[in-house]
Design a protein around this motif. Structure first.
Motif, PDB file in Angstrom:
ATOM      1  N   PRO A  89       0.751  -1.400   0.097  1.00 16.39           N
ATOM      2  CA  PRO A  89       0.162  -0.133  -0.271  1.00 16.39           C
ATOM      3  C   PRO A  89       0.742   1.341  -0.056  1.00 16.39           C
ATOM      4  CG  PRO A  89      -0.234  -1.184   2.065  1.00 16.39           C
ATOM      5  CD  PRO A  89       0.440  -2.186   0.970  1.00 16.39           C
ATOM      6  N   GLU A  90       1.933   1.268   0.635  1.00 17.50           N
ATOM      7  CA  GLU A  90       2.674   2.589   0.550  1.00 17.50           C
ATOM      8  C   GLU A  90       3.190   2.867  -0.680  1.00 17.50           C
ATOM      9  OE1 GLU A  90       6.653   4.329   3.064  1.00 17.50           O
ATOM     10  OE2 GLU A  90       5.982   2.594   3.700  1.00 17.50           O
ATOM     11  N   GLN A  91       3.744   1.756  -1.222  1.00 20.75           N
ATOM     12  CA  GLN A  91       4.424   2.116  -2.565  1.00 20.75           C
ATOM     13  C   GLN A  91       3.402   2.167  -3.595  1.00 20.75           C
ATOM     14  OE1 GLN A  91       7.641   1.945  -3.289  1.00 20.75           O
ATOM     15  NE2 GLN A  91       8.154   1.652  -1.098  1.00 20.75           N
ATOM     16  N   ARG A  92       2.249   1.832  -3.521  1.00 20.04           N
ATOM     17  CA  ARG A  92       1.060   1.995  -4.429  1.00 20.04           C
ATOM     18  C   ARG A  92       0.648   3.550  -4.217  1.00 20.04           C
ATOM     19  NH1 ARG A  92      -1.134  -2.690  -2.503  1.00 20.04           N
ATOM     20  NH2 ARG A  92      -2.850  -1.734  -1.590  1.00 20.04           N
ATOM     21  N   ALA A  93       0.545   4.047  -3.017  1.00 17.64           N
ATOM     22  CA  ALA A  93       0.518   5.446  -2.953  1.00 17.64           C
ATOM     23  C   ALA A  93       1.299   6.460  -3.744  1.00 17.64           C
ATOM     24  CB  ALA A  93       0.358   5.626  -1.468  1.00 17.64           C
ATOM     25  N   LYS A  94       2.614   5.981  -3.500  1.00 20.86           N
ATOM     26  CA  LYS A  94       3.749   6.814  -3.995  1.00 20.86           C
ATOM     27  C   LYS A  94       3.457   6.884  -5.567  1.00 20.86           C
ATOM     28  CE  LYS A  94       7.277   6.410  -0.526  1.00 20.86           C
ATOM     29  NZ  LYS A  94       8.689   5.877  -0.198  1.00 20.86           N
ATOM     30  N   ILE A  95       3.044   5.717  -6.077  1.00 21.86           N
ATOM     31  CA  ILE A  95       3.064   5.636  -7.440  1.00 21.86           C
ATOM     32  C   ILE A  95       1.861   6.493  -8.059  1.00 21.86           C
ATOM     33  CG2 ILE A  95       2.556   3.740  -9.450  1.00 21.86           C
ATOM     34  CD1 ILE A  95       4.351   1.968  -7.755  1.00 21.86           C
ATOM     35  N   ARG A  96       0.772   6.582  -7.105  1.00 18.30           N
ATOM     36  CA  ARG A  96      -0.438   7.196  -7.510  1.00 18.30           C
ATOM     37  C   ARG A  96      -0.122   8.486  -7.641  1.00 18.30           C
ATOM     38  NH1 ARG A  96      -3.454   3.197  -4.825  1.00 18.30           N
ATOM     39  NH2 ARG A  96      -3.083   4.393  -2.655  1.00 18.30           N
ATOM     40  N   LEU A  97       0.674   8.986  -6.512  1.00 12.76           N
ATOM     41  CA  LEU A  97       1.114  10.607  -6.536  1.00 12.76           C
ATOM     42  C   LEU A  97       1.873  10.814  -7.692  1.00 12.76           C
ATOM     43  CD1 LEU A  97       1.362  12.984  -4.954  1.00 12.76           C
ATOM     44  CD2 LEU A  97       3.387  12.183  -3.790  1.00 12.76           C
ATOM     45  N   LEU A  98       2.862   9.940  -7.947  1.00 13.18           N
ATOM     46  CA  LEU A  98       3.787  10.110  -9.253  1.00 13.18           C
ATOM     47  C   LEU A  98       2.845  10.389 -10.597  1.00 13.18           C
ATOM     48  CD1 LEU A  98       6.519  10.551 -10.384  1.00 13.18           C
ATOM     49  CD2 LEU A  98       6.788   7.962 -10.455  1.00 13.18           C
ATOM     50  N   ARG A  99       1.747   9.321 -10.519  1.00 14.38           N
ATOM     51  CA  ARG A  99       0.988   9.355 -11.840  1.00 14.38           C
ATOM     52  C   ARG A  99       0.074  10.534 -11.888  1.00 14.38           C
ATOM     53  NH1 ARG A  99      -1.820  10.146 -15.290  1.00 14.38           N
ATOM     54  NH2 ARG A  99      -3.230   8.624 -16.473  1.00 14.38           N
ATOM     55  N   ALA A 100      -0.063  11.186 -10.891  1.00 16.28           N
ATOM     56  CA  ALA A 100      -1.126  12.162 -10.746  1.00 16.28           C
ATOM     57  C   ALA A 100      -0.133  13.477 -11.199  1.00 16.28           C
ATOM     58  CB  ALA A 100      -1.620  12.903  -9.549  1.00 16.28           C
ATOM     59  N   ALA A 101       1.023  13.584 -10.836  1.00 18.25           N
ATOM     60  CA  ALA A 101       2.155  14.707 -11.062  1.00 18.25           C
ATOM     61  C   ALA A 101       2.655  14.829 -12.548  1.00 18.25           C
ATOM     62  CB  ALA A 101       2.996  14.824  -9.894  1.00 18.25           C
ATOM     63  N   LEU A 102       2.657  13.739 -13.025  1.00 13.68           N
ATOM     64  CA  LEU A 102       3.763  13.731 -14.364  1.00 13.68           C
ATOM     65  C   LEU A 102       2.923  14.301 -15.527  1.00 13.68           C
ATOM     66  CD1 LEU A 102       4.999   9.942 -14.175  1.00 13.68           C
ATOM     67  CD2 LEU A 102       6.478  11.963 -14.621  1.00 13.68           C
ATOM     68  N   PRO A 103       1.544  14.321 -15.673  1.00 15.95           N
ATOM     69  CA  PRO A 103       0.996  14.861 -16.833  1.00 15.95           C
ATOM     70  C   PRO A 103       0.850  16.424 -16.743  1.00 15.95           C
ATOM     71  CG  PRO A 103      -0.423  13.017 -16.062  1.00 15.95           C
ATOM     72  CD  PRO A 103       0.738  13.226 -14.887  1.00 15.95           C
ATOM     73  N   VAL A 104       1.245  17.084 -15.663  1.00 12.40           N
ATOM     74  CA  VAL A 104       0.811  18.456 -15.245  1.00 12.40           C
ATOM     75  C   VAL A 104       2.040  19.225 -14.639  1.00 12.40           C
ATOM     76  CG1 VAL A 104      -1.747  17.749 -14.808  1.00 12.40           C
ATOM     77  CG2 VAL A 104      -0.034  17.713 -12.786  1.00 12.40           C
ATOM     78  N   LEU A 105       3.080  18.615 -14.139  1.00 16.39           N
ATOM     79  CA  LEU A 105       4.049  19.185 -13.554  1.00 16.39           C
ATOM     80  C   LEU A 105       5.209  19.077 -14.678  1.00 16.39           C
ATOM     81  CD1 LEU A 105       3.744  18.441  -9.767  1.00 16.39           C
ATOM     82  CD2 LEU A 105       2.934  20.563 -10.975  1.00 16.39           C
ATOM     83  N   PRO A 106       6.132  20.066 -14.669  1.00 23.16           N
ATOM     84  CA  PRO A 106       7.337  20.009 -15.251  1.00 23.16           C
ATOM     85  C   PRO A 106       8.389  18.853 -14.755  1.00 23.16           C
ATOM     86  CG  PRO A 106       7.466  22.147 -14.038  1.00 23.16           C
ATOM     87  CD  PRO A 106       6.152  21.505 -13.969  1.00 23.16           C
ATOM     88  N   PRO A 107       9.229  18.250 -15.623  1.00 29.71           N
ATOM     89  CA  PRO A 107       9.918  17.241 -14.907  1.00 29.71           C
ATOM     90  C   PRO A 107      10.842  17.671 -13.668  1.00 29.71           C
ATOM     91  CG  PRO A 107      10.203  17.046 -17.273  1.00 29.71           C
ATOM     92  CD  PRO A 107       9.517  18.344 -16.875  1.00 29.71           C
ATOM     93  N   ALA A 108      11.476  18.792 -13.810  1.00 28.49           N
ATOM     94  CA  ALA A 108      12.049  19.261 -12.429  1.00 28.49           C
ATOM     95  C   ALA A 108      11.108  19.435 -11.242  1.00 28.49           C
ATOM     96  CB  ALA A 108      12.714  20.727 -12.874  1.00 28.49           C
ATOM     97  N   ALA A 109      10.005  19.673 -11.178  1.00 29.69           N
ATOM     98  CA  ALA A 109       8.982  19.857 -10.194  1.00 29.69           C
ATOM     99  C   ALA A 109       8.899  18.412  -9.668  1.00 29.69           C
ATOM    100  CB  ALA A 109       7.680  20.439 -10.424  1.00 29.69           C
ATOM    101  N   VAL A 110       8.522  17.510 -10.658  1.00 32.59           N
ATOM    102  CA  VAL A 110       8.395  15.948 -10.268  1.00 32.59           C
ATOM    103  C   VAL A 110       9.596  15.426  -9.465  1.00 32.59           C
ATOM    104  CG1 VAL A 110       7.379  13.912 -10.805  1.00 32.59           C
ATOM    105  CG2 VAL A 110       6.618  15.912 -11.874  1.00 32.59           C
ATOM    106  N   TRP A 111      10.463  15.781 -10.245  1.00 37.62           N
ATOM    107  CA  TRP A 111      11.981  15.380  -9.647  1.00 37.62           C
ATOM    108  C   TRP A 111      12.227  15.889  -7.975  1.00 37.62           C
ATOM    109  CZ3 TRP A 111      15.468  11.582  -9.343  1.00 37.62           C
ATOM    110  CH2 TRP A 111      16.419  11.920  -8.939  1.00 37.62           C
ATOM    111  N   ALA A 112      11.939  16.901  -7.778  1.00 38.34           N
ATOM    112  CA  ALA A 112      12.142  17.429  -6.589  1.00 38.34           C
ATOM    113  C   ALA A 112      11.103  16.953  -5.441  1.00 38.34           C
ATOM    114  CB  ALA A 112      11.703  19.087  -6.532  1.00 38.34           C
ATOM    115  N   VAL A 113       9.981  16.744  -5.783  1.00 40.06           N
ATOM    116  CA  VAL A 113       8.890  15.751  -5.023  1.00 40.06           C
ATOM    117  C   VAL A 113       9.543  14.584  -4.805  1.00 40.06           C
ATOM    118  CG1 VAL A 113       6.806  15.002  -4.910  1.00 40.06           C
ATOM    119  CG2 VAL A 113       6.931  17.580  -5.717  1.00 40.06           C
TER     120      VAL A 113
END
Length: 298
Positions: free
Chosen positions: A146-170
Motif C-alpha cells: 500500500p505505501e508503494q502504491r500510494a507513491k506511484i499514484r502520486l507520481l501518476r497524478a503529477a507527471l502529466p501536469v508538472l514539469p520534470p524538474a518539479a516532479v523530480w523535486a517531489v
C-alpha cells in the motif's frame, strides 16, 4: 529507486547500443577474461536503469559469466514511445526476447530486479526456451504494498501536469523522508537527476500502473519449465519478506535471503548476490532440485 554507489565501468565492460529488430537498447556488456561459461541478461526495475547492476558485473565476470545489463524501452538511454500504450507487459516482454536473441549466446540466465522481475517472468512465459533460468530479485508475486502504491499514484497524478524538474523535486523529497536515506555524492546525484529527465513519463505511468495492479502470478511461475530463483534482502520493503518467502516455497524455487540487504542487493551486497546467482546457475545446469540459501552480510 536503486542508487549505484559508483559509476565507474568495471574492467572489460563496454557501453553501447544493442541493435535489435525492435530498436536499439542501451547496454553495459561485461565479458570475462577467462573462458566464458554462460551469459546473464539483467533487467532493471521501476525508475531504474542498467547502472543499477554496475557493482554486480565484475563479480559475475570473475566467475566466468558474460553479464549484460540493459535499459528497457523509454528507460534512461534507450529510446521509447511517448504514449503509455507503447509499454504494455507483452511489449516489454518481447523486447527482452529481442535483446536475448541479439546477444547471440543462445539461452541466457535471466535476472529481473523489482519491476524488471515482472518483465522477465512475462518473457519467460512467452518463450521459455530462450532462457536457461529465471531469477526474480526483490520482485514479488503480484502488486506492490500500500505505501508503494500510494507513491506511484502520486507520481501518476503529477507527471502529466508538472514539469520534470518539479516532479523530480517531489520525488527526492519523498526519498529524503525515509529514515534510511543517505544523501548522494554529487556525481551520483547528477546521474540520478539526468536518468530521471531521460526516462519517458509514459514509461513511468504505464509501468507504475502495472506495479499497482499486477495479479498474483505464483501459479504461472510454478508451471514454468525453467529453474527458478527467488532472491531478496531480509530488509526488503517494496514487497513483504513473508510474500517473497511464500513465492519461493509455492513455486519450488531456490530461495536466497541476503542478510542486511534491502530492496537492491545488487547495489548493497553484490558479492553475496553474485555467489548466490552463480551457485544457482551451476545447479540449474544439472538439476531443478530447490534449495534454501541464507547469506550473511560482510
Amino acid at each position: 529507486m536503486s542508487t549505484p554507489r559508483s559509476l565507474a565501468l568495471p574492467t572489460g565492460t563496454r557501453a553501447y547500443a544493442l541493435v535489435t529488430p525492435r530498436g536499439p537498447f542501451a547496454v553495459l556488456d561485461a565479458r570475462p577474461t577467462a573462458a566464458q561459461v554462460g551469459t546473464a541478461l539483467l533487467v532493471p526495475g521501476y525508475t531504474g536503469s542498467k547502472e543499477d547492476f554496475l557493482a554486480l558485473l565484475e563479480p559475475l565476470t570473475r566467475a566466468g559469466y558474460r553479464a549484460v545489463a540493459v535499459d528497457g524501452r523509454g528507460q534512461h538511454e534507450s529510446p521509447g514511445p511517448r504514449r503509455a500504450r507503447g509499454y504494455t507487459p507483452r511489449t516489454l516482454a518481447e523486447d527482452v526476447l529481442a535483446q536475448t536473441a541479439a546477444l547471440g549466446d543462445g539461452p541466457v540466465h535471466l535476472v529481473g530486479h523489482s519491476f524488471g522481475g515482472l518483465v522477465a517472468r512475462s518473457a519467460a512465459r512467452l518463450a521459455p526456451d530462450s532462457f536457461r533460468s529465471l531469477t526474480l530479485l526483490a520482485s514479488g508475486p503480484g502488486h506492490v504494498g500500500p505505501e508503494q502504491r500510494a507513491k506511484i499514484r502520486l507520481l501518476r497524478a503529477a507527471l502529466p501536469v508538472l514539469p520534470p524538474a518539479a516532479v523530480w523535486a517531489v520525488t527526492r523529497w519523498l526519498d529524503s523522508r525515509d529514515p534510511a536515506h543517505v544523501p548522494d555524492e554529487p556525481d551520483i546525484a547528477a546521474f540520478l537527476q539526468q536518468r530521471w529527465y531521460n526516462t519517458r513519463p509514459a514509461q513511468l505511468i504505464a509501468t507504475g500502473r502495472q506495479l499497482r495492479t499486477e495479479p498474483d502470478r505464483t501459479k504461472g511461475l510454478a508451471a514454468l519449465p525453467l529453474p527458478l530463483h527467488v532472491a531478496y534482502g531480509d530488509e526488503e520493503s517494496v514487497w513483504t519478506v513473508t510474500e517473497l518467502a511464500a513465492l519461493a516455497h509455492d513455486t519450488g524455487a531456490r530461495h536466497t535471503v541476503i542478510r542486511g540487504a534491502g530492496h537492491s542487493p545488487n547495489v548493497s551486497h553484490p558479492e553475496q548476490l553474485a555467489t548466490a546467482l552463480t551457485e544457482f546457475w551451476l545447479e540449474a545446469a544439472t538439476s531443478r532440485t530447490p534449495a534454501q540459501d541464507v547469506r550473511g552480510a560482510h
